[in-house]
Design a protein around this motif. Structure first.
Motif, mmCIF file in Angstrom:
data_model
loop_
_atom_site.group_PDB
_atom_site.id
_atom_site.type_symbol
_atom_site.label_atom_id
_atom_site.label_comp_id
_atom_site.label_asym_id
_atom_site.label_seq_id
_atom_site.Cartn_x
_atom_site.Cartn_y
_atom_site.Cartn_z
ATOM 1 N N ILE A 60 0.878 -1.177 0.000
ATOM 2 C CA ILE A 60 0.000 0.000 0.000
ATOM 3 C C ILE A 60 0.907 1.216 0.000
ATOM 4 C CG2 ILE A 60 -1.925 1.180 1.096
ATOM 5 C CD1 ILE A 60 -3.009 -1.418 1.734
ATOM 6 N N ILE A 61 0.879 1.913 -1.139
ATOM 7 C CA ILE A 61 1.736 3.082 -1.329
ATOM 8 C C ILE A 61 0.810 4.273 -1.607
ATOM 9 C CG2 ILE A 61 3.599 4.088 -2.708
ATOM 10 C CD1 ILE A 61 4.486 1.233 -3.444
ATOM 11 N N ASP A 62 0.941 5.317 -0.818
ATOM 12 C CA ASP A 62 0.075 6.508 -0.992
ATOM 13 C C ASP A 62 -1.400 6.108 -1.035
ATOM 14 O OD1 ASP A 62 2.189 8.327 -1.073
ATOM 15 O OD2 ASP A 62 2.452 8.053 -3.240
ATOM 16 N N ASN A 63 -1.794 5.209 -0.149
ATOM 17 C CA ASN A 63 -3.184 4.740 -0.048
ATOM 18 C C ASN A 63 -3.672 3.963 -1.267
ATOM 19 O OD1 ASN A 63 -3.724 5.794 2.574
ATOM 20 N ND2 ASN A 63 -3.713 7.837 1.621
ATOM 21 N N LYS A 64 -2.774 3.610 -2.183
ATOM 22 C CA LYS A 64 -3.189 2.799 -3.331
ATOM 23 C C LYS A 64 -2.703 1.373 -3.129
ATOM 24 C CE LYS A 64 -2.543 6.545 -6.514
ATOM 25 N NZ LYS A 64 -1.359 7.050 -7.162
ATOM 26 N N ILE A 65 -3.489 0.426 -3.616
ATOM 27 C CA ILE A 65 -3.125 -0.991 -3.514
ATOM 28 C C ILE A 65 -2.278 -1.295 -4.749
ATOM 29 C CG2 ILE A 65 -4.088 -3.330 -3.240
ATOM 30 C CD1 ILE A 65 -5.283 -1.343 -1.221
ATOM 31 N N VAL A 66 -1.012 -1.637 -4.522
ATOM 32 C CA VAL A 66 -0.089 -1.835 -5.640
ATOM 33 C C VAL A 66 0.459 -3.264 -5.567
ATOM 34 C CG1 VAL A 66 2.065 -1.048 -6.691
ATOM 35 C CG2 VAL A 66 0.566 0.606 -5.549
ATOM 36 N N THR A 67 0.358 -3.990 -6.680
ATOM 37 C CA THR A 67 0.835 -5.378 -6.672
ATOM 38 C C THR A 67 1.373 -5.740 -8.047
ATOM 39 O OG1 THR A 67 0.235 -7.638 -6.002
ATOM 40 C CG2 THR A 67 -1.407 -6.434 -7.274
ATOM 41 N N PRO A 68 2.404 -6.602 -8.104
ATOM 42 C CA PRO A 68 2.904 -7.015 -9.417
ATOM 43 C C PRO A 68 1.785 -7.622 -10.259
ATOM 44 C CG PRO A 68 4.400 -7.731 -7.683
ATOM 45 C CD PRO A 68 3.178 -7.202 -6.999
ATOM 46 N N ALA A 69 1.741 -7.245 -11.538
ATOM 47 C CA ALA A 69 0.741 -7.809 -12.444
ATOM 48 C C ALA A 69 1.057 -9.288 -12.664
ATOM 49 C CB ALA A 69 0.769 -7.065 -13.769
ATOM 50 N N ILE A 70 0.016 -10.072 -12.870
ATOM 51 C CA ILE A 70 0.182 -11.504 -13.160
ATOM 52 C C ILE A 70 0.953 -11.665 -14.483
ATOM 53 C CG2 ILE A 70 -1.183 -13.530 -13.878
ATOM 54 C CD1 ILE A 70 -1.090 -12.817 -10.815
ATOM 55 N N SER A 71 1.836 -12.648 -14.529
ATOM 56 C CA SER A 71 2.610 -12.907 -15.758
ATOM 57 C C SER A 71 2.879 -14.408 -15.824
ATOM 58 C CB SER A 71 3.939 -12.160 -15.676
ATOM 59 O OG SER A 71 4.748 -12.765 -14.681
ATOM 60 N N THR A 72 3.669 -14.838 -16.784
ATOM 61 C CA THR A 72 3.973 -16.279 -16.855
ATOM 62 C C THR A 72 4.876 -16.718 -15.702
ATOM 63 O OG1 THR A 72 5.766 -15.763 -18.385
ATOM 64 C CG2 THR A 72 3.699 -16.576 -19.350
ATOM 65 N N SER A 73 5.487 -15.756 -14.987
ATOM 66 C CA SER A 73 6.366 -16.159 -13.876
ATOM 67 C C SER A 73 5.723 -15.933 -12.506
ATOM 68 C CB SER A 73 7.708 -15.425 -13.974
ATOM 69 O OG SER A 73 7.505 -14.038 -13.924
ATOM 70 N N ILE A 74 4.475 -15.480 -12.472
ATOM 71 C CA ILE A 74 3.818 -15.200 -11.180
ATOM 72 C C ILE A 74 2.547 -16.033 -11.078
ATOM 73 C CG2 ILE A 74 2.672 -13.405 -9.794
ATOM 74 C CD1 ILE A 74 4.629 -11.386 -10.895
#
Ligand code: COI
Length: 355
Positions: free
Chosen positions: A240-254
């Protein structure tokens, strides 16, 4: 044609339920009385069986042991406040199981075989589903190759099984994690999005090194430059950065985590901004230094939501603020508990009743 609802049940004559101590349920140690067992032979799934939990006989030449043709899922069944039992998003696990199967050149499992088998298994072992908030019956579907053949090609026969175990809280304290700068969990085009056994086996040495250094887990970074965040340990990771929910986007490695999906859905339901995108380790550390990183936590089926207390980078530890009572991770955790126990409405139809 296979009758996907046919199920041969051999109940145990020696229940181990008396060994269950609801106050001490270490993850994955004590298994419920029964297991599902389905064989794939002659190009098709054979009738399902529920048998007493116990060892399986396999050829020492099977290609799961030698070449890693083995996949699994992790999911949970919860005791509702009305006494009934319901599974959390089991169809999502079924779909992901089959995506893993396809990646590993294994046969997919028909929906009825998966769902009917699980339902009947959980019904039979109902007494193993614990009651207390935060506890569940962990369900572990798995499939592995069974051909006794050393040639390197997909097996022609497989075993699909489900074992279950009552579980409590996975992590009891906020985690110490560090960015991994040497080893890689998965590369683009690899099998990181699948739940194949090899992903977990290859992560054990780097995780053990981090544990010897005093961390609970790693934060995996991308395979080419170790610059972008991928996952944390066996979980997805959310900041949670500056009140935003931030997460790595799904990819072939996640891995496309089902707890991740659920937490992001709750955030959107609550009108919060969700960003699924690349997140660099430097962005996280800069935000932390500037007081703009409010929270970081792992999300996965086993732990549900695991707050992070400290992030290590190049030998230096950086502490996060203590998790406030009104923190998003606490709110999301409580909301998930309420849906799972039937205390709150389930607007996305995540729960599937067992009985
Ligand atoms: C999960 O969080 O569900 C996992 O994948 C961990 C499991 C391998 C124990």
């Amino acid at each position: 044609m296979l009758d996907t609802l046919a199920l041969d049940v051999q109940p145990t004559s020696a229940s181990r339920l008396a060994q269950l101590d609801p106050a001490n349920m270490d993850f994955g140690k004590l298994f419920a009385d029964h297991m599902l067992a389905v064989e794939f032979t002659g190009g098709e799934w054979q009738p399902s069986r529920i048998v007493p939990y116990g060892p399986l006989a396999v050829s020492p030449a099977n290609s799961a042991l030698h070449y890693g043709q083995a996949i699994f899922e992790g999911m949970k069944a919860y005791r509702q406040t009305n006494g009934q039992v319901a599974m959390f998003r089991p169809l999502d696990n079924w779909q992901r199981f089959n995506a893993s199967a396809e990646r590993m050149a294994m046969p997919t499992v028909p929906q009825d075989v998966f769902m009917h088998g699980l339902r009947e298994l959980v019904k039979l072992d109902d007494a193993w589903v614990p009651q207390a908030i935060g506890t569940a019956l962990y369900l572990r579907p798995f499939m592995f190759a069974t051909d006794g053949f050393l040639g390197v090609r997909p097996s022609e026969t497989y075993h699909f099984g489900v074992i279950t175990c009552p579980v409590g809280v996975y992590y009891t304290k906020p985690l110490r994690v560090r960015f991994e700068q040497k080893y890689v969990r998965a590369a683009p085009g690899g099998a990181g999005y699948a739940k194949n056994a090899g992903n977990y086996g290859a992560a054990m040495l780097p995780s053990r090194i981090a544990q010897q250094e005093g961390y609970n887990q790693l934060i995996w970074t991308d395979a080419s430059a170790h610059q972008f965040v991928e996952e944390s340990g066996t979980m997805n990771i959310i900041f949670i950065i500056d009140n935003k929910i931030v997460t790595p986007a799904i990819s072939t490695s996640i891995l496309d985590g089902i707890t991740r999906r659920s937490v992001l859905q709750l955030a959107r339901d609550w009108g919060l901004t969700v960003e699924e995108r690349q997140v660099s380790s430097l962005e996280v550390l800069d935000a932390l230094a500037a007081g703009r990183l409010q929270e970081a936590f792992g999300v996965g089926t086993a732990a549900t939501i695991a707050p992070i207390a400290t992030i290590g980078f190049e030998g230096q530890d950086h502490d996060l603020p203590a998790v406030a009572d009104n923190a998003f991770s606490r709110r999301a955790s409580a909301a998930l508990d309420a849906i799972r126990t039937g205390q709150a409405p389930d607007p996305h139809n995540w729960m599937v009743a067992v009985s």
